[in-house]
Design an enzyme around this catalytic site. Structure first.
Site, PDB file in Angstrom:
ATOM      1  N   ASN A 115      29.949 -13.250 143.565  1.00  0.00           N
ATOM      2  CA  ASN A 115      30.007 -14.709 143.656  1.00  0.00           C
ATOM      3  C   ASN A 115      29.959 -15.397 142.296  1.00  0.00           C
ATOM      4  O   ASN A 115      29.835 -16.621 142.224  1.00  0.00           O
ATOM      5  CB  ASN A 115      28.859 -15.219 144.539  1.00  0.00           C
ATOM      6  CG  ASN A 115      29.057 -14.829 145.984  1.00  0.00           C
ATOM      7  OD1 ASN A 115      30.184 -14.645 146.439  1.00  0.00           O
ATOM      8  ND2 ASN A 115      27.965 -14.681 146.720  1.00  0.00           N
TER       9      ASN A 115
ATOM     10  N   HIS B  38      21.182 -20.771 145.213  1.00  0.00           N
ATOM     11  CA  HIS B  38      22.254 -20.001 145.843  1.00  0.00           C
ATOM     12  C   HIS B  38      21.617 -18.941 146.740  1.00  0.00           C
ATOM     13  O   HIS B  38      20.773 -18.176 146.300  1.00  0.00           O
ATOM     14  CB  HIS B  38      23.110 -19.344 144.759  1.00  0.00           C
ATOM     15  CG  HIS B  38      24.444 -18.861 145.232  1.00  0.00           C
ATOM     16  ND1 HIS B  38      24.584 -17.869 146.177  1.00  0.00           N
ATOM     17  CD2 HIS B  38      25.704 -19.229 144.880  1.00  0.00           C
ATOM     18  CE1 HIS B  38      25.876 -17.661 146.382  1.00  0.00           C
ATOM     19  NE2 HIS B  38      26.581 -18.461 145.623  1.00  0.00           N
ATOM     20  N   ALA B  39      22.037 -18.923 147.992  1.00  0.00           N
ATOM     21  CA  ALA B  39      21.393 -18.012 148.949  1.00  0.00           C
ATOM     22  C   ALA B  39      21.796 -16.562 148.751  1.00  0.00           C
ATOM     23  O   ALA B  39      21.113 -15.662 149.241  1.00  0.00           O
ATOM     24  CB  ALA B  39      21.719 -18.446 150.382  1.00  0.00           C
ATOM     25  N   ASP B  40      22.905 -16.323 148.053  1.00  0.00           N
ATOM     26  CA  ASP B  40      23.384 -14.946 147.893  1.00  0.00           C
ATOM     27  C   ASP B  40      23.971 -14.780 146.489  1.00  0.00           C
ATOM     28  O   ASP B  40      25.167 -14.497 146.335  1.00  0.00           O
ATOM     29  CB  ASP B  40      24.426 -14.617 148.967  1.00  0.00           C
ATOM     30  CG  ASP B  40      24.819 -13.145 148.966  1.00  0.00           C
ATOM     31  OD1 ASP B  40      24.036 -12.320 148.440  1.00  0.00           O
ATOM     32  OD2 ASP B  40      25.896 -12.811 149.490  1.00  0.00           O
ATOM     33  N   LEU B  41      23.129 -14.938 145.484  1.00  0.00           N
ATOM     34  CA  LEU B  41      23.602 -14.823 144.103  1.00  0.00           C
ATOM     35  C   LEU B  41      23.822 -13.353 143.779  1.00  0.00           C
ATOM     36  O   LEU B  41      22.884 -12.583 143.611  1.00  0.00           O
ATOM     37  CB  LEU B  41      22.585 -15.433 143.138  1.00  0.00           C
ATOM     38  CG  LEU B  41      23.030 -15.480 141.671  1.00  0.00           C
ATOM     39  CD1 LEU B  41      24.276 -16.328 141.507  1.00  0.00           C
ATOM     40  CD2 LEU B  41      21.907 -15.995 140.782  1.00  0.00           C
TER      41      LEU B  41
END
Length: 256
Positions: free
Chosen positions: A188, A181-184
């Protein structure tokens, strides 16, 4: 860690996955869930004029919450972040259709849903060219109902340890299947009843063989939690909470 999503599974799609042209672009959709999908589905004003936009207590950036024909949907328009937003709010560099942000996220979410990872159900994706070298993009998914984000929950009150255990196990499942995941962050991660946990917003996410990026994902989440809880009382998020989550994460692999 196992690497659960095979190369074959990554690129396999069923006959229900179709594409069709739209003005200046194309749309990708699941005919089993949206057999009558049209380009108007990606028009925020179209939904608003029909009176089907629904307010939501937890806004997620450029997301529009829709209730239509007994279904709840989320329409997300891709927007730039960081310094690039000062140059262009929502325009991306064109390469080819399968490299667009919307198509990539749709395909990945489709694959994750097929292997029973807790993600939103993908409905449709769209891109539209802007000039010779740019495009804009949108994604439509089913809304996960009866949930709130980890960020909202932790701001309201400390989480029970059972919730931290569930979060750790959920993250382990994604990492075992190679989902980076690029933006954990805490916004989110969605929490529901009975320790149910989902991840959302997979823009720029990738499938990778498990490695050091798993640790970087966790570090990013820790920073997010600290930023959210810094102005709150210490009991909203403690080292013990984080330790419980990590213990669950590093425990024996959890079956999907």
């Amino acid at each position: 860690m196992r690497f659960g999503i095979s190369k074959q599974t990554r690129w396999q799609t069923g006959p229900e996955v179709q594409q069709k042209p739209v003005p200046a672009g194309a749309m990708l959709y699941d005919t089993a869930r949206a057999g009558n999908a049209e380009v108007s589905w990606f028009d925020r004003d179209w939904w608003a004029q029909r009176g089907q936009v629904r307010p939501c207590a937890e806004g997620r950036g450029a997301a529009l919450f829709i209730e239509a024909d007994g279904r709840r949907l989320v329409l997300r328009h891709y927007r730039r972040g960081g310094w690039m937003a000062a140059l262009t709010a929502d325009r991306y560099w064109w390469s080819d259709a399968d490299s667009t942000r919307s198509f990539q996220e749709w395909y990945l979410t489709y694959v994750m849903h097929r292997v029973a990872l807790p993600v939103p159900v993908p409905i449709a994706a769209c891109y539209r060219r802007t000039g010779r070298h740019g495009y804009k993009a949108d994604l439509l998914t089913e809304q996960i109902v009866g949930v709130s984000s980890l960020a909202t929950r932790i701001q309201a009150a400390p989480l029970p340890l059972t919730e931290w255990v569930a979060i750790g196990r959920c993250l382990r499942r994604f990492h075992e299947d190679g989902v980076c995941h690029a933006d954990l962050n805490a916004h989110n991660i969605l929490l529901g009843e009975r320790q149910a946990v989902w991840l959302v917003d997979f823009d720029r996410a990738r499938l990778r063989r498990p490695g050091m990026w798993c640790d970087r994902n966790l570090v990013r989440l820790r920073r997010s939690l600290e930023k959210i809880t810094d102005p709150l009382r210490a009991e909203h998020f403690s080292d013990a909470d984080w330790g419980t989550m990590l213990n669950a994460y590093f425990a024996a692999p959890v079956a999907a």
